[in-house]
Motif scaffolding. Structure first.
Motif, PDB file in Angstrom:
ATOM      1  N   VAL A   1       0.837  -1.204   0.000  1.00 42.26           N
ATOM      2  CA  VAL A   1       0.000   0.000   0.000  1.00 42.26           C
ATOM      3  C   VAL A   1       0.873   1.256   0.000  1.00 42.26           C
TER       4      VAL A   1
ATOM      5  N   TYR B   1       2.331   1.595  -3.549  1.00 39.67           N
ATOM      6  CA  TYR B   1       1.314   1.962  -4.543  1.00 39.67           C
ATOM      7  C   TYR B   1       0.886   3.416  -4.383  1.00 39.67           C
ATOM      8  N   GLN B   2       0.686   3.838  -3.138  1.00 41.54           N
ATOM      9  CA  GLN B   2       0.190   5.187  -2.878  1.00 41.54           C
ATOM     10  C   GLN B   2       1.309   6.211  -2.727  1.00 41.54           C
TER      11      GLN B   2
END
Length: 469
Positions: free
Chosen positions: A143, A146-147
């Motif tokens: 996460v 990805y972010q």
């Protein structure tokens, strides 16, 4: 040849009589127990470790405006260090400290609950739980990537894995399992096989990780990390026999578990066993501290000038580091034919110290790999110490022992991260490799402890003469 004919392996009909069998009974060959569990867990851990450090390096480079080429100042004759690069090194080292510190502190308390608990309910639950926690940690890392979140969010993943026992609990569970199913004579070699699994897995993961990151970045390798941890949990559930002979219900959240760890080191035993337990634990603390402290710095040391390695060379270097597990296993088996375990460990200390001294002076790729080569027998010390520890406690205390050993190793990680990651930036201005030299000096202490215990154990006693007189 049956299981009963294999040295050091108790027949499954004997060990697992009246125990609940896993749903799939022929997942692995006869004689194979938790070795695949440790192999897969270490593979995932070794794959993610250097990648996390390199990811932090890149993010810190972006934050401070460092272009990341590193080619300027990579001439060994040029002693000038780019101040931006030095700032990136310092930030990377500090963030590694913060992230590891959070996970280790939480993990210390979890392991002291889970280890004694496994003496009652069995080893399988304490192998499944940390594998799931590590999978959740990998999910958090994905996460973040990805972010494109700040690297500080990695700390959340480390805390989650720490709550479930972290990799230390998998280590403790596997070594306790092997102590359950092996005899005293073959235990050192069985433990060494487990440690060789660590090395082989780490070597394969390191080679794959360097090339994979260069070709596809960070996200795809972390998907594999996530999948491997999940598969490990499933493997334990379906394919691992329970090794605790007499299981009984026990509360997980109970102060009794902490008291059992405390009693292990404080209640007097025969032949000063508790004193030896403390001394061997201290030796393990120092050995693992130096090992993990040096290992944490390898990537940063190799990324920066004058070495300026790319991800391929970092992968090969990490593979060479993990190859010492396999070469140490072969050497241990060979030297056990003519030497006592303690003297085999002393040879391991000599190999480790000489390699670290070379690392401290390395300014070229050739010298760096020479240091890796000298450490070919460096990992022979830890299986000897683990085996000697397991022989000092009763059969029903193996989980408590190895949970305390895991706590010792957790404290080692804490010390390694705090001391070495703080020492490295503080000594850059006068000797970049000083932390490796410091580690070599520290190893003289456990080498002395093990040598003295062996000498005093072999010293003849004359109590019979005093009785006659």
């Amino acid at each position: 040849m049956s299981d009963k004919d294999l040295p050091g392996i108790v027949s499954s009909d004997t060990v697992y009589e009246s125990q609940e069998r896993p749903k799939l009974q022929r997942c692995v060959p006869a004689g194979v127990t938790v070795e695949p569990v440790l192999f897969m867990s270490m593979f995932a851990m070794a794959l993610q470790g250097p990648l996390v450090t390199q990811y932090i390096w890149e993010q810190m480079s972006v934050d401070v405006g460092f272009n990341g080429t590193k080619k300027q100042g990579c001439d060994p004759l040029n002693n000038t260090i780019d101040p931006l690069q030095q700032e990136v090194e310092t930030l990377t080292s500090h963030w590694s400290l913060y992230i590891n510190l959070g996970g280790f502190l939480v993990g210390l308390f979890s392991v002291m609950l889970l280890g004694p608990w496994s003496d009652s309910v069995g080893r399988r639950p304490v192998l499944i739980l940390p594998a799931i926690g590590l999978a959740l940690q990998a999910a958090v890392y994905l996460v973040v990537m990805y972010q494109k979140l700040h690297v500080g969010y990695f700390l959340l993943g480390r805390i989650i894995s720490g709550i479930t026992g972290d990799f230390n609990m998998i280590l403790a569970g596997c070594f306790a399992y092997i102590s359950d199913v092996s005899d005293r004579q073959s235990r050192t070699f069985r433990v060494a096989i487990l440690e060789a699994c660590l090395g082989i897995a780490g070597m394969v993961a390191s080679i794959i990780g360097g090339h994979w990151r260069k070709a596809q970045g960070y996200i795809n390798p972390f998907w594999l990390v996530f999948a491997v941890y999940l598969f490990t949990a499933l493997y334990v559930y379906f394919c691992i026999w329970e090794s605790v002979k007499e299981r009984k219900p026990s509360r997980l959240f109970s102060p009794q578990h902490y008291r059992s760890v405390f009693r292990l080191f404080t209640v007097a035993g025969e032949n000063k066993q508790r004193c030896k337990l403390c001394l061997y634990s201290l030796a393990l603390l120092l050995v693992v501290t130096v090992h993990m402290g040096a290992k944490d710095l390898f990537v940063i040391y190799e990324l920066s000038s004058p070495l300026c390695w790319d991800s391929d060379l970092i992968g090969y270097g990490s593979a060479a580091e993990h190859l010492t597990y396999l070469s140490s296993l072969a050497g241990l088996r060979l030297f056990q034919l003519c030497l006592a375990d303690s003297w085999v460990a002393e040879m391991g200390f000599l190999s480790n110290i000489s390699g670290l001294v070379v690392f401290s002076l390395a300014s070229t790729t050739q010298v760096m790999f020479t240091g890796y080569g000298l450490r070919f027998f460096a990992m022979a010390t830890t299986p000897v110490i683990r085996s000697k520890l397991s022989k000092l406690v009763d059969e029903g205390e193996q989980g408590t022992l190895f949970s305390s050993v895991a706590c010792v190793e957790g404290l080692s990680f804490l010390l390694a991260t705090g001391v070495f990651n703080s020492l490295y930036p503080a000594t850059l201005h006068f000797m970049k490799g000083f932390p490796f030299l410091f580690g070599a000096l520290v190893l003289l202490i456990p080498a002395g402890i093990i040598g003295l215990i062996e000498v005093f154990e072999k010293r003849p006693t004359y109590s019979q003469f005093s009785e006659i007189s």
